[in-house]
Design a protein around this motif. Structure first.
Motif, PDB file in Angstrom:
ATOM      1  N   SER A   1     -34.564  60.058 -49.016  1.00  0.00           N
ATOM      2  CA  SER A   1     -34.893  58.774 -49.632  1.00  0.00           C
ATOM      3  C   SER A   1     -35.020  58.914 -51.141  1.00  0.00           C
ATOM      4  N   ALA A   2     -35.676  59.989 -51.596  1.00  0.00           N
ATOM      5  CA  ALA A   2     -35.818  60.213 -53.030  1.00  0.00           C
ATOM      6  C   ALA A   2     -34.458  60.444 -53.685  1.00  0.00           C
ATOM      7  N   LEU A   3     -33.613  61.246 -53.035  1.00  0.00           N
ATOM      8  CA  LEU A   3     -32.291  61.543 -53.581  1.00  0.00           C
ATOM      9  C   LEU A   3     -31.419  60.298 -53.655  1.00  0.00           C
TER      10      LEU A   3
ATOM     11  N   ALA B   1     -34.347  47.792 -58.431  1.00  0.00           N
ATOM     12  CA  ALA B   1     -33.264  48.423 -57.676  1.00  0.00           C
ATOM     13  C   ALA B   1     -33.786  49.607 -56.878  1.00  0.00           C
ATOM     14  N   TRP B   2     -34.671  50.395 -57.497  1.00  0.00           N
ATOM     15  CA  TRP B   2     -35.248  51.537 -56.790  1.00  0.00           C
ATOM     16  C   TRP B   2     -36.067  51.085 -55.581  1.00  0.00           C
ATOM     17  N   ALA B   3     -36.880  50.054 -55.775  1.00  0.00           N
ATOM     18  CA  ALA B   3     -37.707  49.562 -54.676  1.00  0.00           C
ATOM     19  C   ALA B   3     -36.851  49.017 -53.544  1.00  0.00           C
ATOM     20  N   ARG B   4     -35.793  48.283 -53.909  1.00  0.00           N
ATOM     21  CA  ARG B   4     -34.904  47.744 -52.871  1.00  0.00           C
ATOM     22  C   ARG B   4     -34.191  48.861 -52.149  1.00  0.00           C
ATOM     23  N   SER B   5     -33.790  49.878 -52.876  1.00  0.00           N
ATOM     24  CA  SER B   5     -33.119  51.025 -52.267  1.00  0.00           C
ATOM     25  C   SER B   5     -34.062  51.784 -51.337  1.00  0.00           C
ATOM     26  N   LEU B   6     -35.281  51.995 -51.788  1.00  0.00           N
ATOM     27  CA  LEU B   6     -36.233  52.769 -50.993  1.00  0.00           C
ATOM     28  C   LEU B   6     -36.523  52.096 -49.660  1.00  0.00           C
TER      29      LEU B   6
ATOM     30  N   ASP C   1     -39.007  66.880 -40.148  1.00  0.00           N
ATOM     31  CA  ASP C   1     -38.118  65.718 -40.131  1.00  0.00           C
ATOM     32  C   ASP C   1     -38.576  64.657 -41.135  1.00  0.00           C
ATOM     33  N   VAL C   2     -39.896  64.495 -41.284  1.00  0.00           N
ATOM     34  CA  VAL C   2     -40.426  63.537 -42.249  1.00  0.00           C
ATOM     35  C   VAL C   2     -40.108  63.995 -43.671  1.00  0.00           C
ATOM     36  N   LEU C   3     -40.311  65.278 -43.939  1.00  0.00           N
ATOM     37  CA  LEU C   3     -40.011  65.810 -45.270  1.00  0.00           C
ATOM     38  C   LEU C   3     -38.528  65.657 -45.600  1.00  0.00           C
ATOM     39  N   ALA C   4     -37.676  65.867 -44.599  1.00  0.00           N
ATOM     40  CA  ALA C   4     -36.238  65.699 -44.820  1.00  0.00           C
ATOM     41  C   ALA C   4     -35.908  64.247 -45.136  1.00  0.00           C
ATOM     42  N   ALA C   5     -36.544  63.320 -44.417  1.00  0.00           N
ATOM     43  CA  ALA C   5     -36.309  61.902 -44.670  1.00  0.00           C
ATOM     44  C   ALA C   5     -36.832  61.497 -46.046  1.00  0.00           C
ATOM     45  N   LEU C   6     -37.986  62.050 -46.438  1.00  0.00           N
ATOM     46  CA  LEU C   6     -38.524  61.765 -47.763  1.00  0.00           C
ATOM     47  C   LEU C   6     -37.597  62.280 -48.859  1.00  0.00           C
ATOM     48  N   ARG C   7     -37.119  63.502 -48.691  1.00  0.00           N
ATOM     49  CA  ARG C   7     -36.204  64.072 -49.689  1.00  0.00           C
ATOM     50  C   ARG C   7     -34.941  63.230 -49.800  1.00  0.00           C
TER      51      ARG C   7
ATOM     52  N   ILE D   1     -29.048  63.942 -42.878  1.00  0.00           N
ATOM     53  CA  ILE D   1     -27.782  63.501 -43.472  1.00  0.00           C
ATOM     54  C   ILE D   1     -27.864  62.053 -43.932  1.00  0.00           C
ATOM     55  N   THR D   2     -28.280  61.159 -43.038  1.00  0.00           N
ATOM     56  CA  THR D   2     -28.346  59.733 -43.382  1.00  0.00           C
ATOM     57  C   THR D   2     -29.684  59.095 -43.009  1.00  0.00           C
ATOM     58  N   GLN D   3     -30.597  59.865 -42.437  1.00  0.00           N
ATOM     59  CA  GLN D   3     -31.871  59.283 -42.005  1.00  0.00           C
ATOM     60  C   GLN D   3     -32.862  59.228 -43.163  1.00  0.00           C
ATOM     61  N   THR D   4     -33.012  58.055 -43.745  1.00  0.00           N
ATOM     62  CA  THR D   4     -33.998  57.835 -44.789  1.00  0.00           C
ATOM     63  C   THR D   4     -35.346  57.508 -44.146  1.00  0.00           C
ATOM     64  N   MET D   5     -36.369  57.313 -44.955  1.00  0.00           N
ATOM     65  CA  MET D   5     -37.700  57.038 -44.414  1.00  0.00           C
ATOM     66  C   MET D   5     -37.746  55.753 -43.587  1.00  0.00           C
ATOM     67  N   PRO D   6     -37.157  54.637 -44.028  1.00  0.00           N
ATOM     68  CA  PRO D   6     -37.174  53.458 -43.165  1.00  0.00           C
ATOM     69  C   PRO D   6     -36.516  53.703 -41.815  1.00  0.00           C
ATOM     70  N   SER D   7     -35.400  54.440 -41.811  1.00  0.00           N
ATOM     71  CA  SER D   7     -34.739  54.755 -40.552  1.00  0.00           C
ATOM     72  C   SER D   7     -35.609  55.655 -39.682  1.00  0.00           C
TER      73      SER D   7
END
Length: 280
Positions: A65-67, A207-212, A57-63, A228-234
């Motif tokens: 977030s990167a995408l 912009a990248w930092a704010r997005s991340l 789940d962490v790897l998915a969130a990292l991917r 699908i929508t779970q980024t690292m902050p989420s």
């Protein structure tokens, strides 16, 4: 000793010692910024770091977030560069109002940004409703919604940075190019943009930092669905509710990724003295 070093040494001797009334609050500010990050690193359970890092789940969130952060930067460059050029180079009635509106997301609470996006682009939104009826396309709770939310909050950072770079470069070289027969489009590509490139890169990094790090608008508009929508902050927020120690590990992962990218870019683009006409 180089000329610049001599100038700096002479300047310091002329100006005198920095006053304590400035040193003291500066030191407090540094401690205020560094202390939370230091305590986070000290409180992280490093023994389980690799296990938490390799969690699917962490790897998915990292991917994700990167995408999404990468896509956000591309959208900001594609939309924000022309907007910054128009604000910096084209006088028109209402330019001040447009600039003010562009900067509103900078001070807008992220949750409010998410609600605004739902109002405009939601399934029953002002634009999203007709779009769904005509095409069947919906944005909320999709990966596209993550990019939209990130772009909404990150674009002003990019525009302000690039507009500032364009204004600093001035229009003298543009006028010379026009005098030599260059069209305005040619001058933009071959003269204006290269001169403003440090500002473009700095804006892209911002912009990248704010997005991340975006969370509020993303959760409100896109949701928090793993893969699908779970980024690292989420992901960090979700884990923190049940396991604060694991959340610290995830926070450190995101912290290290952010610091790593900024460190790679620092010497080339973000150090004092970069850019046209900069003084070391």
């Amino acid at each position: 000793m180089s000329t610049r070093t001599t100038i700096r040494t002479t300047s310091r001797s002329v100006l005198g010692r920095p006053p304590a009334l400035l040193w003291a609050p500066a030191a407090v500010a540094v401690v205020f910024l560094v202390l939370p990050l230091t305590t986070l690193l000290l409180a992280t359970p490093w023994g389980t770091f690799w296990r938490d890092l390799t969690d699917p789940d962490v790897l998915a969130a990292l991917r994700l977030s990167a995408l999404t952060s990468g896509a956000t930067v591309l959208v900001c460059i594609g939309l924000g560069t022309p907007l910054a050029w128009v604000l910096a180079r084209v006088p028109f009635r209402g330019r001040g109002l447009v600039r003010a509106l562009v900067t509103v997301p900078l001070v807008l609470p992220p949750v409010v940004a998410g609600v605004a996006l739902l109002t405009a682009l939601g399934r029953n939104g002002v634009v999203g409703g007709p779009l769904r009826e005509l095409t069947g396309v919906t944005f909320p709770f999709t990966t596209t919604a993550v990019v939209i939310a990130h772009t909404f909050v990150a674009l002003p950072f990019y525009v302000i940075s690039v507009e500032g770079a364009l204004r600093s470069a001035g229009e003298a070289y543009d006028e010379v190019a026009a005098g030599l027969g260059a069209t305005r489009w040619y001058a933009f590509r071959r003269v204006t943009l290269p001169l403003a490139l440090p500002g473009v890169v700095a804006g892209a990094v911002l912009a990248w930092a704010r997005s991340l790090g975006e969370f509020g608008a993303t959760v409100t508009f896109a949701g928090n669905y793993p893969g699908i929508t779970q980024t690292m902050p989420s992901r960090i927020y979700s884990v923190y509710l049940d396991d604060p120690e694991a959340a610290r590990t995830l926070a450190v992962i995101l912290l290290l990724a952010s610091v790593g990218v900024l460190a790679l870019l620092r010497n080339r683009w973000l150090s004092t003295g970069t850019g046209p006409g900069a003084v070391a």
